[in-house]
Scaffold this motif. Structure first.
Motif, PDB file in Angstrom:
ATOM      1  N   ILE A  60      42.193  31.026  28.643  1.00 26.89           N
ATOM      2  CA  ILE A  60      42.297  29.567  28.516  1.00 26.89           C
ATOM      3  C   ILE A  60      42.173  28.895  29.882  1.00 26.89           C
ATOM      4  O   ILE A  60      41.454  27.902  30.046  1.00 26.89           O
ATOM      5  CB  ILE A  60      43.623  29.194  27.824  1.00 26.89           C
ATOM      6  CG1 ILE A  60      43.569  29.618  26.352  1.00 26.89           C
ATOM      7  CG2 ILE A  60      43.901  27.695  27.930  1.00 26.89           C
ATOM      8  CD1 ILE A  60      44.907  29.588  25.662  1.00 26.89           C
ATOM      9  N   LEU A  61      42.858  29.440  30.874  1.00 27.70           N
ATOM     10  CA  LEU A  61      42.790  28.864  32.225  1.00 27.70           C
ATOM     11  C   LEU A  61      41.371  28.938  32.778  1.00 27.70           C
ATOM     12  O   LEU A  61      40.868  27.980  33.378  1.00 27.70           O
ATOM     13  CB  LEU A  61      43.762  29.591  33.155  1.00 27.70           C
ATOM     14  CG  LEU A  61      45.251  29.422  32.865  1.00 27.70           C
ATOM     15  CD1 LEU A  61      46.081  30.272  33.818  1.00 27.70           C
ATOM     16  CD2 LEU A  61      45.661  27.959  32.960  1.00 27.70           C
TER      17      LEU A  61
ATOM     18  N   LYS B 289      38.464  29.217  31.069  1.00 31.73           N
ATOM     19  CA  LYS B 289      37.534  28.352  30.333  1.00 31.73           C
ATOM     20  C   LYS B 289      37.759  26.886  30.675  1.00 31.73           C
ATOM     21  O   LYS B 289      36.805  26.117  30.830  1.00 31.73           O
ATOM     22  CB  LYS B 289      37.672  28.567  28.831  1.00 31.73           C
ATOM     23  CG  LYS B 289      36.582  27.856  28.023  1.00 31.73           C
ATOM     24  CD  LYS B 289      36.581  28.277  26.587  1.00 31.73           C
ATOM     25  CE  LYS B 289      35.442  27.598  25.829  1.00 31.73           C
ATOM     26  NZ  LYS B 289      34.268  28.419  25.656  1.00 31.73           N
ATOM     27  N   ARG B 290      39.019  26.498  30.808  1.00 30.56           N
ATOM     28  CA  ARG B 290      39.321  25.098  31.140  1.00 30.56           C
ATOM     29  C   ARG B 290      38.748  24.731  32.511  1.00 30.56           C
ATOM     30  O   ARG B 290      38.148  23.671  32.686  1.00 30.56           O
ATOM     31  CB  ARG B 290      40.834  24.886  31.115  1.00 30.56           C
ATOM     32  CG  ARG B 290      41.268  23.448  31.308  1.00 30.56           C
ATOM     33  CD  ARG B 290      42.749  23.282  30.993  1.00 30.56           C
ATOM     34  NE  ARG B 290      43.128  21.876  31.049  1.00 30.56           N
ATOM     35  CZ  ARG B 290      43.545  21.261  32.144  1.00 30.56           C
ATOM     36  NH1 ARG B 290      43.652  21.939  33.277  1.00 30.56           N
ATOM     37  NH2 ARG B 290      43.848  19.982  32.116  1.00 30.56           N
ATOM     38  N   GLU B 291      38.909  25.618  33.472  1.00 30.61           N
ATOM     39  CA  GLU B 291      38.383  25.356  34.809  1.00 30.61           C
ATOM     40  C   GLU B 291      36.861  25.278  34.789  1.00 30.61           C
ATOM     41  O   GLU B 291      36.262  24.415  35.447  1.00 30.61           O
ATOM     42  CB  GLU B 291      38.862  26.464  35.766  1.00 30.61           C
ATOM     43  CG  GLU B 291      38.595  26.207  37.237  1.00 30.61           C
ATOM     44  CD  GLU B 291      37.198  26.598  37.686  1.00 30.61           C
ATOM     45  OE1 GLU B 291      36.735  26.075  38.722  1.00 30.61           O
ATOM     46  OE2 GLU B 291      36.559  27.434  36.994  1.00 30.61           O
TER      47      GLU B 291
ATOM     48  N   LYS C  82      34.880  24.407  32.266  1.00 36.95           N
ATOM     49  CA  LYS C  82      34.444  23.171  31.594  1.00 36.95           C
ATOM     50  C   LYS C  82      34.668  21.946  32.484  1.00 36.95           C
ATOM     51  O   LYS C  82      33.896  20.985  32.425  1.00 36.95           O
ATOM     52  CB  LYS C  82      35.157  23.016  30.250  1.00 36.95           C
ATOM     53  CG  LYS C  82      34.822  24.142  29.267  1.00 36.95           C
ATOM     54  CD  LYS C  82      35.141  23.780  27.839  1.00 36.95           C
ATOM     55  CE  LYS C  82      34.040  22.939  27.249  1.00 36.95           C
ATOM     56  NZ  LYS C  82      34.143  22.783  25.796  1.00 36.95           N
ATOM     57  N   GLN C  83      35.700  21.978  33.299  1.00 35.68           N
ATOM     58  CA  GLN C  83      35.923  20.875  34.229  1.00 35.68           C
ATOM     59  C   GLN C  83      34.800  20.772  35.255  1.00 35.68           C
ATOM     60  O   GLN C  83      34.549  19.688  35.809  1.00 35.68           O
ATOM     61  CB  GLN C  83      37.271  21.051  34.944  1.00 35.68           C
ATOM     62  CG  GLN C  83      38.469  20.778  34.052  1.00 35.68           C
ATOM     63  CD  GLN C  83      39.790  21.096  34.720  1.00 35.68           C
ATOM     64  OE1 GLN C  83      39.864  21.917  35.635  1.00 35.68           O
ATOM     65  NE2 GLN C  83      40.855  20.459  34.269  1.00 35.68           N
TER      66      GLN C  83
END
Length: 367
Positions: A238-239, A241-243, A245-246
């Motif tokens: 999750i960490l 993928k979130r980074e 996408k940002q």
């Protein structure tokens, strides 16, 4: 591991999944409230409307209201109804309050899941792809927590849930978890639970050309967490993928400290060079069932691959149950052009999972 599909197809109770589904929908359209909290909320709502609370009305009024709601529900098409969830041997609505706030898995991630797919087949039916292999991997994860996991029971639950929801093309999410008993780190006193949900939608990538970036995060090492589908371990994904996408990318790629490719947040990695297909192998990566399928379909060799090799490849694709086969269009600043080998493998995979290639019929479990 072989699973007897005849055993899988036996319903667990005398009621058929369709009958159970109808009974659940008749009983509830929204989450129920009970006890004093229900009475207080109902009284407050009734006063605001200038009505008599339901708990104080005559029984005949309740029967009339239930009949009206039941009639309204019967007119809702199956495709628009909320899917049912199999929970510890019974069907409930997906929003039913079955997990207390002290559930251990909610606090510590002590749960194990699988991602499985069913597909509509050419004969008008449906089949689950490589169900025994998925459930065997789930059993290994459950063993890590001391959860008792019955593969045959879980298999029946998967098939019954698909039937109850009328799903053919679906993503299947079985989850087993540690419940209540203590808020500490000793899991032995805890209750154990199993659920199965089916979703008629794509949840991850779903075959689309994907923009990939190397993550600054590192994958959980296998010496710290086994490469299984332990729920808590996926905070790492999750960490990352979130980074990614940002920064404008679709997906993140994990590499290790020595520059070797590990995997993506929820998919294994392949490359194509001069027509030769190579599957990335790394001890920290999940032993993917779709990866194993792609190796069988392509004859790919499996070995360690450096990031430099990946950037120099003619094609790169990632694969997983939800992702299927996704061509990589960009890896950081490296752009990839046409991907004929990936397209061919994706087309073959689509035929296999839908029962159009008899050579791989043993991978399918009829719904």
């Amino acid at each position: 591991m072989h699973m007897n599909t005849e055993v899988l197809e036996r319903p667990e109770a005398a009621q058929s999944p369709a009958q159970a589904a109808a009974a659940v929908r008749e009983r509830s359209q929204a989450p129920s409230r009970s006890g004093e909290a229900f009475d207080a909320a109902e009284s407050s709502e009734s006063r605001a409307r200038g009505e008599v609370p339901v708990s104080q009305r005559q029984p005949a009024s309740n029967h009339a209201a239930e009949a009206s709601e039941s009639s309204a529900r019967s007119e809702v098409p199956v495709s628009q109804r909320q899917p049912l969830v199999w929970f510890d041997g019974k069907f409930i609505t997906g929003d039913a309050p079955e997990a207390p706030l002290t559930t251990h898995a909610m606090h510590y991630g002590t749960a194990v899941f699988e991602g499985i797919r069913s597909y509509a087949t050419a004969d008008g039916g449906a089949a689950v792809f490589r169900l025994p292999e998925h459930l065997e991997r789930m059993r290994k994860g459950a063993d890590m927590f001391g959860i008792e996991f019955d593969i045959e029971r879980a298999g029946r639950a998967v098939l019954d849930t698909l039937r109850a929801n009328g799903h053919r093309d679906a993503y299947i999410r079985p989850l087993t978890w540690m419940g209540t008993g203590t808020i500490g780190l000793d899991v032995d006193p805890l209750t154990q639970h199993l659920m199965v949900a089916t979703l008629a939608k794509v949840v991850h990538l779903g075959g689309a050309r994907t923009r990939l970036t190397v993550s600054p995060w590192k994958r959980n090492p296998a010496t710290s967490l086994p490469p299984l589908k332990l729920s808590g371990a996926y905070v790492n994904s999750i960490l990352a993928k979130r980074e990614a996408k940002q920064r404008g990318f679709d997906e993140a790629l994990f590499t290790d400290d020595k520059g070797y490719v590990v995997e993506c947040t929820g998919a294994n990695v392949f490359m194509v060079k001069n027509g030769e297909v190579t599957s990335v192998e790394h001890r920290d990566a999940l032993p993917g069932i779709t990866r194993d399928t792609m190796i069988a379909l392509s004859g790919a060799q499996s070995r360690e691959v450096t990031l430099h090799e990946l950037l120099d490849a003619d094609e790169v694709f990632v694969c997983g149950t939800a992702a299927e086969a996704c061509a990589i269009s960009v890896l950081d600043r490296r752009e990839f052009g046409d991907n004929p080998v990936t397209r061919e493998l994706a087309a073959l995979y689509a035929q296999v999972v839908r029962g159009q290639d008899s050579r791989y019929a043993h991978w399918l479990t009829a719904v």
